[in-house]
Design a protein around this motif. Sequence first.
Motif, short mmCIF file in Angstrom:
data_model
loop_
_atom_site.label_atom_id
_atom_site.label_comp_id
_atom_site.label_asym_id
_atom_site.label_seq_id
_atom_site.Cartn_x
_atom_site.Cartn_y
_atom_site.Cartn_z
N UNK A 84 -4.95 0.17 13.04
CA UNK A 84 -4.25 -1.25 13.26
C UNK A 84 -2.56 -0.70 12.91
N UNK A 85 -2.31 0.08 11.76
CA UNK A 85 -1.09 -0.10 11.30
C UNK A 85 -0.23 1.47 11.66
N UNK A 86 -1.18 2.43 12.10
CA UNK A 86 -0.77 3.53 12.52
C UNK A 86 -1.00 4.64 11.26
N UNK A 87 -1.18 5.97 11.45
CA UNK A 87 -1.91 6.82 10.60
C UNK A 87 -0.70 7.09 9.59
N UNK A 88 0.76 7.42 10.33
CA UNK A 88 1.94 8.01 9.54
C UNK A 88 1.97 6.64 8.38
N UNK A 89 2.39 5.28 8.80
CA UNK A 89 2.53 4.50 7.87
C UNK A 89 1.45 4.14 6.82
N UNK A 90 0.32 4.34 7.15
CA UNK A 90 -0.84 4.41 6.18
C UNK A 90 -0.81 5.59 5.13
N UNK A 91 -0.62 6.61 5.68
CA UNK A 91 -0.30 7.75 4.86
C UNK A 91 0.94 7.46 3.82
N UNK A 92 1.88 7.18 4.27
CA UNK A 92 3.22 6.85 3.61
C UNK A 92 2.97 5.75 2.58
N UNK A 93 2.54 4.73 2.87
CA UNK A 93 2.29 3.30 1.82
C UNK A 93 0.95 3.40 0.98
N UNK A 94 -0.01 4.17 1.47
CA UNK A 94 -1.37 4.36 0.60
C UNK A 94 -1.53 5.68 0.28
N UNK A 95 -0.98 6.33 -0.33
CA UNK A 95 -1.27 7.72 -0.85
C UNK A 95 -2.20 7.71 -2.08
N UNK A 96 -3.10 8.60 -2.00
CA UNK A 96 -4.09 8.41 -3.11
C UNK A 96 -4.87 7.12 -3.23
N UNK A 97 -4.98 6.16 -2.29
CA UNK A 97 -5.92 5.10 -2.51
C UNK A 97 -7.39 5.38 -2.61
N UNK A 98 -7.91 5.00 -3.82
CA UNK A 98 -9.15 5.45 -4.14
C UNK A 98 -10.13 4.01 -4.28
N UNK A 99 -9.75 3.05 -3.77
CA UNK A 99 -10.36 1.75 -3.89
C UNK A 99 -10.33 0.79 -2.76
N UNK A 100 -11.02 -0.13 -2.49
CA UNK A 100 -10.52 -1.23 -1.26
C UNK A 100 -11.35 -2.65 -1.87
N UNK A 101 -10.87 -3.51 -1.31
CA UNK A 101 -11.73 -4.84 -1.83
C UNK A 101 -12.13 -5.59 -0.23
N UNK A 102 -13.25 -6.06 -0.42
CA UNK A 102 -13.85 -7.09 0.79
C UNK A 102 -13.92 -8.46 0.31
N UNK A 103 -13.41 -9.39 1.10
CA UNK A 103 -13.50 -10.74 1.02
C UNK A 103 -14.28 -11.23 2.03
N UNK A 104 -15.46 -11.74 1.88
CA UNK A 104 -16.40 -12.31 3.07
C UNK A 104 -15.99 -13.69 3.25
N UNK A 105 -16.21 -14.07 4.32
CA UNK A 105 -15.89 -15.53 4.93
C UNK A 105 -17.04 -16.27 4.38
N UNK A 106 -16.77 -17.67 3.98
CA UNK A 106 -17.77 -18.19 3.31
C UNK A 106 -18.60 -19.14 4.31
#
Length: 106
Positions: A84-106
Motif C-alpha cells: 500500500x505505502x511502498x517498501x522503502x517508506x515502510x522500511x524507513x518508518x517501521x524498522x524493527x516492528x515486532x507487533x501489529x494490532x487488529x481491530x475487527x468491524x462490529x
Amino acid sequence: MATEATEIEITTIGRRTGEGHSHPVWFIREGKSTFLLPVGGRGSQWFRNLRNNPTIKLGATSAKAKLITDQAKVGQVMDEFSSKYGAADVQRYYPGVDVAVEVRDS
C-alpha cells in the motif's frame, strides 16, 4: 472507511492518565479487519496503552484491539503495508516492528 485513505486517527486510553490520546497512523484493511503497525513496535506508547486497556477508537468507532505478536502474521501485515505505502517508506518508518494490532468491524 475508504481503503484509499492513507491515515486514520486512533485514540487509546493512557495507562497512567486514563485520558484519551490520539494519533494519526497508517493502516490496511483486510476483510472486516483494520490492521495497524506501531512505529516503535511493542515499545510504542499507544501499543503499551493497548496492552493495558485494549479499547481503541478508529475515527468515531470504538472497538477492542487484538494485539498480534505472532511474527508470521506481523510479517504478513508488513507485506500489506509495503504494497500500500511502498517498501522503502515502510522500511524507513517501521524498522524493527515486532507487533501489529487488529481491530475487527462490529
